[in-house]
Design a protein around this motif. Structure first.
Motif, PDB file in Angstrom:
ATOM      1  N   LYS A 121    -102.879 -41.102 -42.009  1.00  0.00           N
ATOM      2  CA  LYS A 121    -103.566 -41.137 -43.441  1.00  0.00           C
ATOM      3  C   LYS A 121    -105.160 -40.363 -43.227  1.00  0.00           C
ATOM      4  O   LYS A 121    -105.371 -39.673 -44.607  1.00  0.00           O
ATOM      5  CB  LYS A 121    -103.157 -42.186 -44.192  1.00  0.00           C
ATOM      6  CG  LYS A 121    -103.713 -41.636 -45.803  1.00  0.00           C
ATOM      7  CD  LYS A 121    -103.309 -43.475 -46.187  1.00  0.00           C
ATOM      8  CE  LYS A 121    -102.679 -42.530 -48.152  1.00  0.00           C
ATOM      9  NZ  LYS A 121    -102.599 -44.517 -48.621  1.00  0.00           N
ATOM     10  N   ASP A 145     -93.559 -41.720 -55.647  1.00  0.00           N
ATOM     11  CA  ASP A 145     -93.943 -42.965 -56.434  1.00  0.00           C
ATOM     12  C   ASP A 145     -93.448 -44.366 -56.707  1.00  0.00           C
ATOM     13  O   ASP A 145     -93.960 -45.535 -57.230  1.00  0.00           O
ATOM     14  CB  ASP A 145     -93.205 -42.291 -57.989  1.00  0.00           C
ATOM     15  CG  ASP A 145     -93.417 -41.232 -58.013  1.00  0.00           C
ATOM     16  OD1 ASP A 145     -95.307 -40.535 -58.466  1.00  0.00           O
ATOM     17  OD2 ASP A 145     -93.008 -40.275 -59.022  1.00  0.00           O
ATOM     18  N   THR A 190     -98.653 -43.130 -48.889  1.00  0.00           N
ATOM     19  CA  THR A 190     -98.782 -41.883 -48.855  1.00  0.00           C
ATOM     20  C   THR A 190     -99.885 -41.599 -50.841  1.00  0.00           C
ATOM     21  O   THR A 190     -99.475 -43.181 -50.938  1.00  0.00           O
ATOM     22  CB  THR A 190     -97.723 -40.767 -49.620  1.00  0.00           C
ATOM     23  OG1 THR A 190     -97.248 -41.035 -50.360  1.00  0.00           O
ATOM     24  CG2 THR A 190     -97.506 -40.756 -48.236  1.00  0.00           C
ATOM     25  N   LYS A 191     -99.968 -41.088 -50.803  1.00  0.00           N
ATOM     26  CA  LYS A 191    -100.842 -40.810 -52.671  1.00  0.00           C
ATOM     27  C   LYS A 191    -100.044 -39.733 -53.454  1.00  0.00           C
ATOM     28  O   LYS A 191    -100.058 -40.535 -54.393  1.00  0.00           O
ATOM     29  CB  LYS A 191    -101.832 -39.954 -52.074  1.00  0.00           C
ATOM     30  CG  LYS A 191    -103.103 -39.878 -51.774  1.00  0.00           C
ATOM     31  CD  LYS A 191    -104.726 -39.352 -51.684  1.00  0.00           C
ATOM     32  CE  LYS A 191    -105.828 -39.428 -51.468  1.00  0.00           C
ATOM     33  NZ  LYS A 191    -106.761 -39.164 -51.284  1.00  0.00           N
ATOM     34  N   GLU A 192     -98.461 -39.659 -53.098  1.00  0.00           N
ATOM     35  CA  GLU A 192     -98.020 -38.724 -54.195  1.00  0.00           C
ATOM     36  C   GLU A 192     -96.677 -39.887 -54.300  1.00  0.00           C
ATOM     37  O   GLU A 192     -96.463 -39.425 -54.922  1.00  0.00           O
ATOM     38  CB  GLU A 192     -97.928 -37.013 -53.648  1.00  0.00           C
ATOM     39  CG  GLU A 192     -96.784 -37.324 -52.230  1.00  0.00           C
ATOM     40  CD  GLU A 192     -98.663 -37.143 -50.915  1.00  0.00           C
ATOM     41  OE1 GLU A 192     -97.459 -36.464 -50.067  1.00  0.00           O
ATOM     42  OE2 GLU A 192     -98.974 -37.358 -50.753  1.00  0.00           O
ATOM     43  N   ASP A 213     -92.922 -44.291 -50.442  1.00  0.00           N
ATOM     44  CA  ASP A 213     -93.240 -45.016 -49.143  1.00  0.00           C
ATOM     45  C   ASP A 213     -92.737 -46.206 -48.193  1.00  0.00           C
ATOM     46  O   ASP A 213     -91.540 -46.141 -49.343  1.00  0.00           O
ATOM     47  CB  ASP A 213     -94.406 -44.860 -50.049  1.00  0.00           C
ATOM     48  CG  ASP A 213     -95.410 -44.227 -50.059  1.00  0.00           C
ATOM     49  OD1 ASP A 213     -95.160 -42.910 -49.123  1.00  0.00           O
ATOM     50  OD2 ASP A 213     -96.341 -44.448 -50.500  1.00  0.00           O
ATOM     51  N   GLN A 249    -102.848 -50.986 -51.378  1.00  0.00           N
ATOM     52  CA  GLN A 249    -102.502 -49.656 -51.123  1.00  0.00           C
ATOM     53  C   GLN A 249    -101.537 -48.718 -52.180  1.00  0.00           C
ATOM     54  O   GLN A 249    -100.828 -47.911 -52.010  1.00  0.00           O
ATOM     55  CB  GLN A 249    -102.099 -49.194 -49.930  1.00  0.00           C
ATOM     56  CG  GLN A 249    -103.269 -49.024 -48.824  1.00  0.00           C
ATOM     57  CD  GLN A 249    -103.732 -48.148 -48.816  1.00  0.00           C
ATOM     58  OE1 GLN A 249    -103.710 -47.207 -48.555  1.00  0.00           O
ATOM     59  NE2 GLN A 249    -104.768 -47.740 -48.765  1.00  0.00           N
ATOM     60  N   THR A 250    -100.718 -49.398 -52.313  1.00  0.00           N
ATOM     61  CA  THR A 250     -99.572 -49.729 -53.491  1.00  0.00           C
ATOM     62  C   THR A 250     -99.383 -50.142 -54.835  1.00  0.00           C
ATOM     63  O   THR A 250     -98.348 -50.086 -55.650  1.00  0.00           O
ATOM     64  CB  THR A 250     -97.911 -49.847 -52.979  1.00  0.00           C
ATOM     65  OG1 THR A 250     -98.514 -51.741 -52.695  1.00  0.00           O
ATOM     66  CG2 THR A 250     -97.920 -49.374 -51.337  1.00  0.00           C
ATOM     67  N   ASN A 263     -99.853 -49.009 -57.162  1.00  0.00           N
ATOM     68  CA  ASN A 263    -100.145 -47.850 -58.800  1.00  0.00           C
ATOM     69  C   ASN A 263     -98.885 -47.610 -58.325  1.00  0.00           C
ATOM     70  O   ASN A 263     -98.236 -46.326 -59.653  1.00  0.00           O
ATOM     71  CB  ASN A 263    -101.341 -46.912 -58.640  1.00  0.00           C
ATOM     72  CG  ASN A 263    -102.661 -47.841 -58.978  1.00  0.00           C
ATOM     73  OD1 ASN A 263    -102.574 -48.360 -60.275  1.00  0.00           O
ATOM     74  ND2 ASN A 263    -103.300 -47.261 -58.789  1.00  0.00           N
ATOM     75  N   LYS A 264     -97.666 -48.067 -57.812  1.00  0.00           N
ATOM     76  CA  LYS A 264     -96.587 -47.535 -57.257  1.00  0.00           C
ATOM     77  C   LYS A 264     -95.811 -47.695 -57.637  1.00  0.00           C
ATOM     78  O   LYS A 264     -96.125 -49.659 -57.889  1.00  0.00           O
ATOM     79  CB  LYS A 264     -96.265 -46.686 -56.098  1.00  0.00           C
ATOM     80  CG  LYS A 264     -97.433 -46.157 -55.485  1.00  0.00           C
ATOM     81  CD  LYS A 264     -97.443 -45.830 -53.872  1.00  0.00           C
ATOM     82  CE  LYS A 264     -98.105 -45.009 -53.190  1.00  0.00           C
ATOM     83  NZ  LYS A 264     -97.984 -43.734 -53.404  1.00  0.00           N
TER      84      LYS A 264
END
Length: 450
Positions: free
Chosen positions: A23, A154, A150-152, A133, A99-100, A102-103
């Motif tokens: 990353k 969901d 990843t950033k992208e 992810d 890291q997650t 917001n997913k």
């Protein structure tokens, strides 16, 4: 970001380190022992520590964070230095959540089956080119690392372990994840070293269910009475979907699933794997995968590493290796192999290797676990007992605990190797169950020389 891993060599820790390096993070780490495959994988990515051991001078104020693994001790000198200079210290699951957060978090939990279910879901998603992810505890065919962040994407799919988070965080790992979608596969007492009673162990799962986001989804195994009891105790506002073993038949040592889409031939076998499959199907439904798409993909799923993994086969015999060590896992695995290969002679060999399995107070949980085998073998290393600082175990105690008159017991790897080599292999299935290595015994050499 600059991240330092204390105890970078662990299975989960090194996978997270690799994922963060990919990353673009700047990664460093330490450990006092690093084994394969962690050693080679860290080396290939250029983040293997130059020397083994703990070095406080690696801990500097320009680090953004420390990730602390369970292998380290509370008095670790690098941890002490990090505290002194006020660095942010994360446990592995804390950092995963950070890291997650917001997913949409999908967490697979349970005493057994969680690695297989997570692996099944990932297999299906990969088959249909659905990107998520993930974090899973076993190596899968077609996947480079078992952590992806990843950033992208969901969605993130997480294997939810009930073991402790770190040497300084005594919470169960899965209590950090706060799932939006969760699965609970089963509850059977394990990890006696940190959960000394079944009630304390079970409480972790009650708290896990209560940690699901309001309005979230819980998919659960309705055939497990302990799971049902946990479900009944929660007043959490969530949607609940039960699952059970699907209809199936066995023809010529192959399993066929009976579905509304027709008969589906599988590459796996065993009732425990079929109920895992059903849980995976319901999770995939939540992720937008229809049943017909799920069945199309799952036909090619061959299993996670060391989960009923076929390691050798010729015209006379088969050899399976399995990670099974907890009593419920051992019983389910032996039953699965005997049911699928009912016309073959089954030799089941279990290594007692974990803290729980070598604990005299826990051994009676194995009563009947090897009964479905035609020949039952238990191996344990006296050295492993001493390393774990447990009371000595006698062969008489093991025989009394398993309640199996056919049981043979070995404590010397050479003796076990010689015995396995002497057995008649005609129409035989060997099932080798261990979370260890049989004290370094070379399984490949034993069976390939037959």
């Amino acid at each position: 970001m600059k991240i330092h891993f204390i105890a970078i060599g662990g299975s989960a820790m090194h996978n997270l380190a690799l994922a963060l390096a990919q990353k673009g993070y700047e990664i460093s780490g330490s450990d006092d022992a690093i084994f394969e495959p962690s050693f080679s994988r860290l080396k290939n990515h250029g983040i293997l520590p130059k020397e083994l051991g703990w070095y406080p001078d690696k801990i500097t104020s320009d680090l953004d964070a420390i990730i602390l693994g369970m292998h380290a001790h509370p008095d670790n000198p690098e941890l002490k230095k990090a505290k002194e200079i006020g660095l942010k210290i994360y446990s592995y699951p804390e950092f995963i959540f950070e890291q997650t957060k917001n997913k949409t978090r999908v967490v697979i939990a349970g005493s057994h089956g969680k690695t297989t279910i997570t692996s099944m879901i990932l297999h299906v998603l990969k088959y249909h080119d659905k990107n998520v992810d993930y974090m899973v505890g076993a190596q899968l065919e077609g996947f480079d690392t078992m952590v992806k962040l990843t950033k992208e994407n969901d969605f993130v799919l997480l294997e939810g372990d009930e073991y402790l988070s770190s040497p300084i965080d005594r919470r169960s790992k899965f209590l950090h994840y706060k799932p939006n979608i969760a699965l609970l596969s089963g509850i059977a007492w394990d990890h006696i070293n940190v959960f000394p009673t079944f009630d304390i162990y079970k409480q972790q799962f009650i708290e896990f269910v209560n940690s699901i986001s309001d309005g979230g989804v819980l998919i659960y195994n309705e055939e497990d009475s302990e799971v049902l009891e946990v479900i009944e105790k929660t007043d959490k506002y969530i949607k609940k979907f039960p699952y059970k073993t699907p209809d199936f038949c066995i023809k010529n040592e192959k399993v066929y699933l009976q579905t509304h889409e027709g008969e589906v031939q599988l590459s796996i076998f065993g009732k425990h794997n079929l109920i895992n499959l059903e849980g995976a199907r319901l999770i995939c439904n939540q992720l937008g995968i229809q049943d017909i798409e799920f069945y199309e993909a799952i036909m090619s799923f061959k299993g996670a590493s060391r989960r009923l993994e076929k390691i050798y086969e010729n015209e006379n015999f088969l050899v399976f290796k399995d990670f099974a060590h907890a009593p419920s896992k051992v019983a389910a695995t032996v039953q699965a192999v005997k049911e699928n290969y009912k016309n073959r002679h089954l030799v089941a060999c279990l290594e007692l290797h974990t803290y729980s399995s070598l604990n005299p107070e826990f051994l009676n949980q194995y009563c009947g676990a090897l009964d479905d085998a035609d020949e039952a073998i238990v191996f344990y290393s006296q050295e492993a007992v001493e390393i774990k600082r447990l009371e000595p175990i006698s062969e008489e105690l093991i025989k009394k605990s398993f309640q199996n008159n056919k049981l043979k017991i070995f404590t010397d790897p050479k003796g076990l190797s010689n015995y396995l080599s002497s057995l008649n292999t005609t129409n035989t299935v060997f099932l080798m169950m261990s979370s260890g290595s049989y004290a370094g015994m070379d399984l490949d050499n034993i069976f390939k020389c037959k």
